[in-house]
Scaffold this motif. Structure first.
Motif, PDB file in Angstrom:
ATOM      1  N   ARG A 125       0.696  -1.077   0.244  1.00 37.80           N
ATOM      2  CA  ARG A 125      -0.005   0.090   0.164  1.00 37.80           C
ATOM      3  C   ARG A 125       0.779   1.572  -0.363  1.00 37.80           C
ATOM      4  N   TRP A 153      -1.722  -7.479   1.310  1.00 39.02           N
ATOM      5  CA  TRP A 153      -2.676  -7.197   2.461  1.00 39.02           C
ATOM      6  C   TRP A 153      -4.090  -6.879   1.737  1.00 39.02           C
ATOM      7  N   THR A 154      -3.965  -6.339   0.370  1.00 37.29           N
ATOM      8  CA  THR A 154      -5.536  -5.761  -0.077  1.00 37.29           C
ATOM      9  C   THR A 154      -6.780  -7.049  -0.529  1.00 37.29           C
ATOM     10  N   ARG A 158      -7.158  -6.115   4.705  1.00 34.53           N
ATOM     11  CA  ARG A 158      -7.463  -5.656   4.408  1.00 34.53           C
ATOM     12  C   ARG A 158      -8.069  -4.338   5.369  1.00 34.53           C
ATOM     13  N   SER A 159      -8.892  -3.969   5.865  1.00 35.84           N
ATOM     14  CA  SER A 159     -10.083  -2.750   7.124  1.00 35.84           C
ATOM     15  C   SER A 159      -9.600  -3.742   8.376  1.00 35.84           C
ATOM     16  N   ILE A 161      -8.278  -6.015   9.327  1.00 34.83           N
ATOM     17  CA  ILE A 161      -7.053  -6.515   9.815  1.00 34.83           C
ATOM     18  C   ILE A 161      -5.849  -5.333  10.422  1.00 34.83           C
ATOM     19  N   ASN A 163      -2.603  -2.512  12.135  1.00 34.38           N
ATOM     20  CA  ASN A 163      -1.427  -2.241  11.530  1.00 34.38           C
ATOM     21  C   ASN A 163      -0.464  -3.085  11.533  1.00 34.38           C
ATOM     22  N   ARG A 166      -0.834  -5.997   9.490  1.00 30.90           N
ATOM     23  CA  ARG A 166      -0.445  -5.366   8.008  1.00 30.90           C
ATOM     24  C   ARG A 166       1.031  -5.343   7.403  1.00 30.90           C
ATOM     25  N   GLU A 170       2.776  -6.728   4.316  1.00 33.49           N
ATOM     26  CA  GLU A 170       3.247  -6.337   3.627  1.00 33.49           C
ATOM     27  C   GLU A 170       5.013  -6.193   3.188  1.00 33.49           C
TER      28      GLU A 170
END
Length: 204
Positions: A125, A153-154, A158-159, A161, A163, A166, A170
């Protein structure tokens, strides 16, 4: 060889995507213009490959408000923003902006970032300089690749998960990236985008 194939893939997909999405993008732009004041496209600085700073393009999903975030969010929301870089029930987002964000269609203008070479179709991201600090000793490793319109991640939560997870996802992508991995992520994203276009049709 990987980066050469990836760049050719990026150009083919982004140009083809622009041709296919030009009419939906025009409709979205018109709705944004008619429903709230401000520019249609929002630009924000992000960190790219090898630390290059570039402007990422998105459809504007927030009200055009010049006040600082400290003057808009209450104390609890401001704390959440500083910890997670996002806010639940963000008062800055317009009603149509919520639809765009939920469907990820606010990110369609990033097609131009891909054509320019600032981003790839698949990658981590695109993050701000402040978010980069969360990667600590892994910052340089993350910046070995271009950020992506979509990524591991997307397509894996996504949302939903937090930080820290994430960040690990990544970094996992950067470590394991390959043509086959990118193809799998691309097709998962294609299915999701097709569903999102169907979701937004009743509103346009």
């Amino acid at each position: 060889m990987y980066f050469t194939i990836k760049r050719l893939f990026d150009l083919f997909v982004s140009i083809t995507g622009l041709i296919i999405c030009i009419i939906p993008m025009g409709i979205i732009a018109l709705i944004i213009k008619l429903t709230s004041k401000g520019p249609v496209v929002y630009k924000h600085q992000r960190v790219g490959k090898h630390g290059k700073i570039f402007n990422v393009y998105k459809f504007r999903s927030m009200y055009d408000d010049n006040r600082s975030i400290e003057n808009i969010l209450d104390e609890s929301k401001l704390k959440q923003f500083k910890e997670k870089h996002k806010v639940d029930d963000d008062p800055r987002i317009t009603p149509f902006g919520r639809i765009l964000r939920k469907s990820s269609l606010d990110e369609l203008p990033q097609i131009f970032n891909i054509i320019k070479g600032d981003m790839a179709v698949i990658g981590p991201r695109p993050i701000t300089s402040e978010e980069l600090e969360d990667y600590k000793e892994n910052k340089d490793f993350l910046l070995k690749v271009r950020p992506g319109l979509t990524g591991y991640w997307t397509t894996h939560g996504r949302s939903q998960i937090d930080n820290d997870i994430r960040i690990k996802m990544e970094l996992y992508y950067v470590a394991k990236r390959s043509i086959s991995m990118d193809v799998k992520i691309f097709f998962k994203t294609f299915v999701k985008l097709s569903t999102n276009l169907c979701l937004i049709c009743p509103y346009i």
